[in-house]
Write a protein that holds these residues in place. Structure first.
Motif, PDB file in Angstrom:
ATOM      1  N   ILE A 140       3.072  13.421   0.948  1.00 33.01           N
ATOM      2  CA  ILE A 140       4.169  13.890   0.102  1.00 33.01           C
ATOM      3  C   ILE A 140       5.503  13.737   0.819  1.00 33.01           C
ATOM      4  N   LEU A 141       5.571  14.162   2.071  1.00 32.46           N
ATOM      5  CA  LEU A 141       6.821  14.070   2.813  1.00 32.46           C
ATOM      6  C   LEU A 141       7.258  12.623   2.979  1.00 32.46           C
ATOM      7  N   ASP A 142       6.317  11.742   3.297  1.00 27.53           N
ATOM      8  CA  ASP A 142       6.642  10.326   3.463  1.00 27.53           C
ATOM      9  C   ASP A 142       7.138   9.731   2.145  1.00 27.53           C
ATOM     10  N   ALA A 143       6.460  10.045   1.049  1.00 24.68           N
ATOM     11  CA  ALA A 143       6.854   9.513  -0.260  1.00 24.68           C
ATOM     12  C   ALA A 143       8.221  10.031  -0.683  1.00 24.68           C
ATOM     13  N   ALA A 144       8.450  11.327  -0.517  1.00 28.25           N
ATOM     14  CA  ALA A 144       9.707  11.930  -0.957  1.00 28.25           C
ATOM     15  C   ALA A 144      10.895  11.423  -0.152  1.00 28.25           C
ATOM     16  N   THR A 145      10.750  11.371   1.171  1.00 22.19           N
ATOM     17  CA  THR A 145      11.873  10.917   1.990  1.00 22.19           C
ATOM     18  C   THR A 145      12.176   9.443   1.752  1.00 22.19           C
ATOM     19  N   ALA A 146      11.137   8.629   1.603  1.00 19.07           N
ATOM     20  CA  ALA A 146      11.354   7.204   1.346  1.00 19.07           C
ATOM     21  C   ALA A 146      12.103   6.991   0.035  1.00 19.07           C
ATOM     22  N   ARG A 147      11.746   7.749  -1.007  1.00 19.21           N
ATOM     23  CA  ARG A 147      12.404   7.573  -2.287  1.00 19.21           C
ATOM     24  C   ARG A 147      13.854   8.056  -2.256  1.00 19.21           C
ATOM     25  N   ILE A 148      14.109   9.193  -1.626  1.00 17.13           N
ATOM     26  CA  ILE A 148      15.458   9.728  -1.563  1.00 17.13           C
ATOM     27  C   ILE A 148      16.370   8.775  -0.789  1.00 17.13           C
ATOM     28  N   ILE A 149      15.905   8.287   0.344  1.00 15.90           N
ATOM     29  CA  ILE A 149      16.706   7.362   1.154  1.00 15.90           C
ATOM     30  C   ILE A 149      16.992   6.083   0.384  1.00 15.90           C
ATOM     31  N   ARG A 150      15.991   5.597  -0.353  1.00 15.80           N
ATOM     32  CA  ARG A 150      16.143   4.337  -1.092  1.00 15.80           C
ATOM     33  C   ARG A 150      16.994   4.494  -2.344  1.00 15.80           C
ATOM     34  N   THR A 208       0.830  -1.204   0.000  1.00 17.86           N
ATOM     35  CA  THR A 208       0.000   0.000   0.000  1.00 17.86           C
ATOM     36  C   THR A 208       0.865   1.255   0.000  1.00 17.86           C
ATOM     37  N   ALA A 209       1.861   1.283   0.873  1.00 11.39           N
ATOM     38  CA  ALA A 209       2.751   2.446   0.943  1.00 11.39           C
ATOM     39  C   ALA A 209       3.471   2.659  -0.374  1.00 11.39           C
ATOM     40  N   SER A 210       3.958   1.581  -0.976  1.00 11.91           N
ATOM     41  CA  SER A 210       4.678   1.684  -2.240  1.00 11.91           C
ATOM     42  C   SER A 210       3.781   2.247  -3.347  1.00 11.91           C
ATOM     43  N   ALA A 211       2.542   1.764  -3.415  1.00 16.34           N
ATOM     44  CA  ALA A 211       1.604   2.245  -4.442  1.00 16.34           C
ATOM     45  C   ALA A 211       1.281   3.715  -4.243  1.00 16.34           C
ATOM     46  N   VAL A 212       1.100   4.109  -3.007  1.00 17.11           N
ATOM     47  CA  VAL A 212       0.766   5.506  -2.709  1.00 17.11           C
ATOM     48  C   VAL A 212       1.965   6.406  -2.998  1.00 17.11           C
ATOM     49  N   HIS A 213       3.149   5.998  -2.570  1.00 18.01           N
ATOM     50  CA  HIS A 213       4.354   6.790  -2.832  1.00 18.01           C
ATOM     51  C   HIS A 213       4.557   6.990  -4.334  1.00 18.01           C
ATOM     52  N   GLU A 214       4.419   5.926  -5.092  1.00 18.52           N
ATOM     53  CA  GLU A 214       4.602   6.010  -6.538  1.00 18.52           C
ATOM     54  C   GLU A 214       3.566   6.951  -7.156  1.00 18.52           C
ATOM     55  N   ALA A 215       2.337   6.853  -6.703  1.00 18.06           N
ATOM     56  CA  ALA A 215       1.277   7.712  -7.235  1.00 18.06           C
ATOM     57  C   ALA A 215       1.554   9.183  -6.937  1.00 18.06           C
ATOM     58  N   VAL A 216       1.961   9.475  -5.711  1.00 14.50           N
ATOM     59  CA  VAL A 216       2.237  10.860  -5.317  1.00 14.50           C
ATOM     60  C   VAL A 216       3.360  11.450  -6.155  1.00 14.50           C
ATOM     61  N   LEU A 217       4.458  10.722  -6.278  1.00 13.85           N
ATOM     62  CA  LEU A 217       5.609  11.243  -7.022  1.00 13.85           C
ATOM     63  C   LEU A 217       5.284  11.396  -8.505  1.00 13.85           C
ATOM     64  N   THR A 218       4.475  10.481  -9.048  1.00 16.12           N
ATOM     65  CA  THR A 218       4.062  10.588 -10.452  1.00 16.12           C
ATOM     66  C   THR A 218       3.185  11.818 -10.666  1.00 16.12           C
ATOM     67  N   LEU A 219       2.227  12.024  -9.786  1.00 13.61           N
ATOM     68  CA  LEU A 219       1.328  13.175  -9.907  1.00 13.61           C
ATOM     69  C   LEU A 219       2.088  14.493  -9.786  1.00 13.61           C
ATOM     70  N   ILE A 220       3.020  14.563  -8.857  1.00 16.79           N
ATOM     71  CA  ILE A 220       3.801  15.791  -8.680  1.00 16.79           C
ATOM     72  C   ILE A 220       4.646  16.062  -9.914  1.00 16.79           C
ATOM     73  N   ALA A 221       5.229  15.008 -10.481  1.00 17.21           N
ATOM     74  CA  ALA A 221       6.047  15.174 -11.692  1.00 17.21           C
ATOM     75  C   ALA A 221       5.207  15.638 -12.872  1.00 17.21           C
ATOM     76  N   GLU A 222       3.965  15.182 -12.946  1.00 14.31           N
ATOM     77  CA  GLU A 222       3.093  15.501 -14.078  1.00 14.31           C
ATOM     78  C   GLU A 222       2.448  16.884 -13.968  1.00 14.31           C
ATOM     79  N   ARG A 223       2.039  17.282 -12.749  1.00  8.78           N
ATOM     80  CA  ARG A 223       1.234  18.494 -12.638  1.00  8.78           C
ATOM     81  C   ARG A 223       1.592  19.394 -11.470  1.00  8.78           C
ATOM     82  N   GLY A 224       2.650  19.016 -10.712  1.00  7.04           N
ATOM     83  CA  GLY A 224       3.062  19.842  -9.583  1.00  7.04           C
ATOM     84  C   GLY A 224       2.288  19.501  -8.317  1.00  7.04           C
ATOM     85  N   ARG A 225       2.713  20.108  -7.223  1.00  2.40           N
ATOM     86  CA  ARG A 225       2.112  19.801  -5.929  1.00  2.40           C
ATOM     87  C   ARG A 225       0.834  20.594  -5.657  1.00  2.40           C
ATOM     88  N   ASP A 226       0.735  21.809  -6.184  1.00  2.00           N
ATOM     89  CA  ASP A 226      -0.395  22.679  -5.869  1.00  2.00           C
ATOM     90  C   ASP A 226      -1.723  22.038  -6.264  1.00  2.00           C
TER      91      ASP A 226
END
Length: 202
Positions: free
Chosen positions: A67-77, A20-38
């Protein structure tokens, strides 16, 4: 200084929770890359990840925390400080990867999330405190990685400044370039590392 094994950890259990965490993290980072955080919403994250919106609110409670959880997890990994056999090689590998990551679409997500988390703040509601703890966890993890690189270098007889000095001299300029846009992120990285390694101006 804490060791890697003594760092506090956010929950990363295996099985369904990890998926679940992996799917959510991937979705968040994909959405931010496509359309930004706002304007990003839990509803969009749920639709993209396939995870029920109620599950998102139960685990993360709000978009900033996701967002913070997804970003930190990806950077650390994905962006560890490498072990190349020399501190110059380690730092150059690190800053090169960090620069490339910041330059990609949505690459400033972690930096923006850390600012929103107000790492040095105090008090606040439960969500504010949780975001601050996640940001502090990331900072501690990255500091331990950098200290390990410093310790390896010193064991080889290399002279290396302290962690705080390297962060000031390397990541400070890189984030300034990313935010202000006055210089390309990938320019003169070797010079940046050499400057960071100077002791007392030498």
């Amino acid at each position: 200084m804490k060791t890697a094994s003594s760092l506090p950890r956010s929950a990363r259990p295996g099985g369904r929770t990890a998926r679940t965490a992996s799917a959510v993290h991937e979705a968040v980072l994909t959405l931010i890359a496509e359309r930004g955080r706002d304007g990003l919403t839990m509803k969009e994250i749920a639709a993209t990840s396939g995870v029920h919106e109620a599950t998102l609110y139960r685990r993360w409670r709000d978009v900033d925390t996701v967002i913070l959880d997804a970003a930190t997890a990806r950077i650390i990994r994905d962006l560890p400080i490498p072990d190349t056999g020399s501190i110059r090689g380690d730092l150059l590998g690190w800053v090169s990867a960090a620069s490339a990551d910041l330059a990609r679409p949505g690459g400033l997500a972690l930096f923006e999330a850390l600012i929103r988390a107000d790492v040095r703040g105090q008090g606040g509601d439960v969500d504010t405190v949780r975001r601050r703890e996640l940001a502090q966890l990331y900072r501690e993890h990255r500091s331990v990685q950098l200290q390990n690189a410093i310790d390896r270098a010193r064991s080889r007889g290399e002279v290396v400044p302290e962690v705080e000095v390297l962060l000031d001299r390397i990541m400070g300029p890189i984030y300034a370039r990313a935010v202000l846009g006055y210089r390309r992120l990938d320019v003169a990285l070797v010079d940046l590392v050499e400057s960071a390694l100077r002791i007392n101006g030498r």
